[in-house]
Design a protein around this motif. Structure first.
Motif, mmCIF file in Angstrom:
data_model
loop_
_atom_site.group_PDB
_atom_site.id
_atom_site.type_symbol
_atom_site.label_atom_id
_atom_site.label_comp_id
_atom_site.label_asym_id
_atom_site.label_seq_id
_atom_site.Cartn_x
_atom_site.Cartn_y
_atom_site.Cartn_z
ATOM 1 N N LEU A 104 0.832 -1.203 0.000
ATOM 2 C CA LEU A 104 0.000 0.000 0.000
ATOM 3 C C LEU A 104 0.864 1.250 0.000
ATOM 4 C CD1 LEU A 104 -2.895 -0.913 2.485
ATOM 5 C CD2 LEU A 104 -2.691 -1.361 0.036
ATOM 6 N N GLU A 105 2.041 1.163 0.592
ATOM 7 C CA GLU A 105 2.973 2.290 0.561
ATOM 8 C C GLU A 105 3.387 2.608 -0.880
ATOM 9 O OE1 GLU A 105 7.374 3.531 2.392
ATOM 10 O OE2 GLU A 105 6.473 1.572 2.823
ATOM 11 N N GLU A 106 3.663 1.574 -1.666
ATOM 12 C CA GLU A 106 4.046 1.788 -3.069
ATOM 13 C C GLU A 106 2.876 2.362 -3.877
ATOM 14 O OE1 GLU A 106 7.208 -1.617 -4.207
ATOM 15 O OE2 GLU A 106 5.347 -2.371 -3.303
ATOM 16 N N ILE A 107 1.659 1.905 -3.563
ATOM 17 C CA ILE A 107 0.483 2.439 -4.258
ATOM 18 C C ILE A 107 0.320 3.921 -3.934
ATOM 19 C CG2 ILE A 107 -2.037 2.327 -4.402
ATOM 20 C CD1 ILE A 107 -1.814 -0.674 -3.774
ATOM 21 N N ALA A 108 0.483 4.293 -2.671
ATOM 22 C CA ALA A 108 0.354 5.690 -2.270
ATOM 23 C C ALA A 108 1.422 6.550 -2.933
ATOM 24 C CB ALA A 108 0.442 5.803 -0.750
ATOM 25 N N LEU A 109 2.638 6.062 -2.955
ATOM 26 C CA LEU A 109 3.733 6.807 -3.587
ATOM 27 C C LEU A 109 3.451 7.025 -5.065
ATOM 28 C CD1 LEU A 109 6.604 8.017 -3.325
ATOM 29 C CD2 LEU A 109 7.498 5.752 -3.909
ATOM 30 N N ASP A 110 2.986 5.983 -5.739
ATOM 31 C CA ASP A 110 2.686 6.090 -7.163
ATOM 32 C C ASP A 110 1.550 7.082 -7.416
ATOM 33 O OD1 ASP A 110 2.964 4.828 -9.992
ATOM 34 O OD2 ASP A 110 0.814 4.707 -9.557
ATOM 35 N N ILE A 114 3.767 9.875 -9.078
ATOM 36 C CA ILE A 114 4.301 9.300 -10.312
ATOM 37 C C ILE A 114 3.312 9.390 -11.463
ATOM 38 C CG2 ILE A 114 5.291 7.224 -11.359
ATOM 39 C CD1 ILE A 114 6.341 6.460 -8.593
ATOM 40 N N GLN A 115 2.213 8.636 -11.412
ATOM 41 C CA GLN A 115 1.303 8.642 -12.557
ATOM 42 C C GLN A 115 -0.131 8.926 -12.128
ATOM 43 O OE1 GLN A 115 0.626 4.814 -14.483
ATOM 44 N NE2 GLN A 115 1.372 3.685 -12.678
ATOM 45 N N ASP A 116 -0.816 9.713 -12.977
ATOM 46 C CA ASP A 116 -2.217 10.058 -12.711
ATOM 47 C C ASP A 116 -2.388 10.465 -11.257
ATOM 48 O OD1 ASP A 116 -2.775 9.380 -15.334
ATOM 49 O OD2 ASP A 116 -3.334 7.329 -14.806
ATOM 50 N N GLN A 117 -1.689 11.531 -10.897
ATOM 51 C CA GLN A 117 -1.589 11.898 -9.487
ATOM 52 C C GLN A 117 -2.953 12.156 -8.844
ATOM 53 O OE1 GLN A 117 1.442 14.905 -10.588
ATOM 54 N NE2 GLN A 117 2.476 14.247 -8.708
#
Length: 278
Positions: A104-110, A114-117
């Protein structure tokens, strides 16, 4: 999590956080609760009518489900999964059917950088079209001093159907506290007025309440059922412990002495008079 519901000592903050944690597949400690702060939290009508878990808990569950849906969609993007509904959230990760996962941390960061903020968040409210009641059976064990009319309540036992208890410890605590509050109402708490209508026992001592060292033994049985309209099967628990104590003590007096008393509280004088009026 921002909630308007007020925790009056009922454990509402914990229970609602448990509901949200279950939906999102995270630990309870991962949910930070900010409640009942009118500067920042949503409106809530108040902690009454045994409604906090059933009403506010359902609102929190609906909001968490919206967040879960978005987390699954973002996870599907990262994992290359065509059907976001096949993603499962557990242990702080989003899992694809083939066993691959992303935290979930990686999903939040993305999502933030990163994309489609976007910031993954949502709100919900809930007004129930129904009010499923809890059910309970109350038992009281007493001793009666037939010389003085003094009643000693030895033990109180209550079996309660509150649906699925989200937190059995706090639910049992609510029942225990409710029984003791009801016991004061049944046994010793009485307003006394003079001929001018002034209360003459308006202080602790003359107005008798139970002290901690006077409490009877208590036992609680939570009889689990599934309430389809409640969050994870839950329904109310807070107020039903008030209902059965006085009738149970009244019936115990009748069983022990044969005397029926229909006026509360069951003070020594009232019991003594009833015993001597037989």
């Amino acid at each position: 999590m921002l909630i308007g519901a007020t925790d009056l000592g009922t454990g509402a903050d914990t229970v609602i956080a448990q509901i949200v944690a279950e939906v999102l597949g995270v630990a309870l400690d991962d949910i930070k609760v900010y409640s009942a702060d009118t500067d920042i939290t949503p409106f809530d009508t108040g902690a009454y009518a045994s409604s906090t878990t059933f009403i506010s808990g359902t609102a929190a569950k609906l909001a968490a489900e919206k967040v879960r849906k978005r987390l699954k969609e973002r996870a599907a993007m990262l994992l290359g999964v065509t059907e976001p509904c096949s993603i499962e959230l557990r242990a702080k990760r989003a899992w694809a059917p083939d066993g691959r996962s992303v935290s979930l941390e990686e999903i939040a960061l993305d999502s933030l950088h990163i994309q489609d903020q976007e910031q993954i968040m949502d709100t919900a409210s809930y007004v129930s079209p129904s009010c499923p009641p809890p059910f309970a059976a109350q038992f009281a064990e007493i001793e009666v001093d037939i010389q003085t009319g003094q009643i000693t309540v030895v033990k109180l036992v209550m079996a309660v159907d509150c649906g699925v208890a989200i937190n059995p410890i706090t639910a049992s605590g609510q029942v225990e506290g409710g029984m003791i509050q009801a016991l004061g109402y049944a046994h010793c708490e009485e307003y006394a007025f003079d001929s001018d209508g002034r209360m003459v026992n308006a202080e602790l001592g003359p107005y008798k309440i139970y002290r901690a060292d006077e409490m009877p033994a208590t036992e609680v049985f939570l009889v689990q059922t599934l309430e389809d309209s409640g969050p994870f099967g839950a329904k109310a628990v807070a107020e039903i412990p008030k209902d059965g104590v006085a009738p149970a003590v009244r019936n115990a007096i009748r069983h022990a002495t044969g005397v029926t008393i229909d006026q509360l509280p069951f003070t020594p004088e009232r019991v003594w008079r009833a015993l001597n009026a037989r």
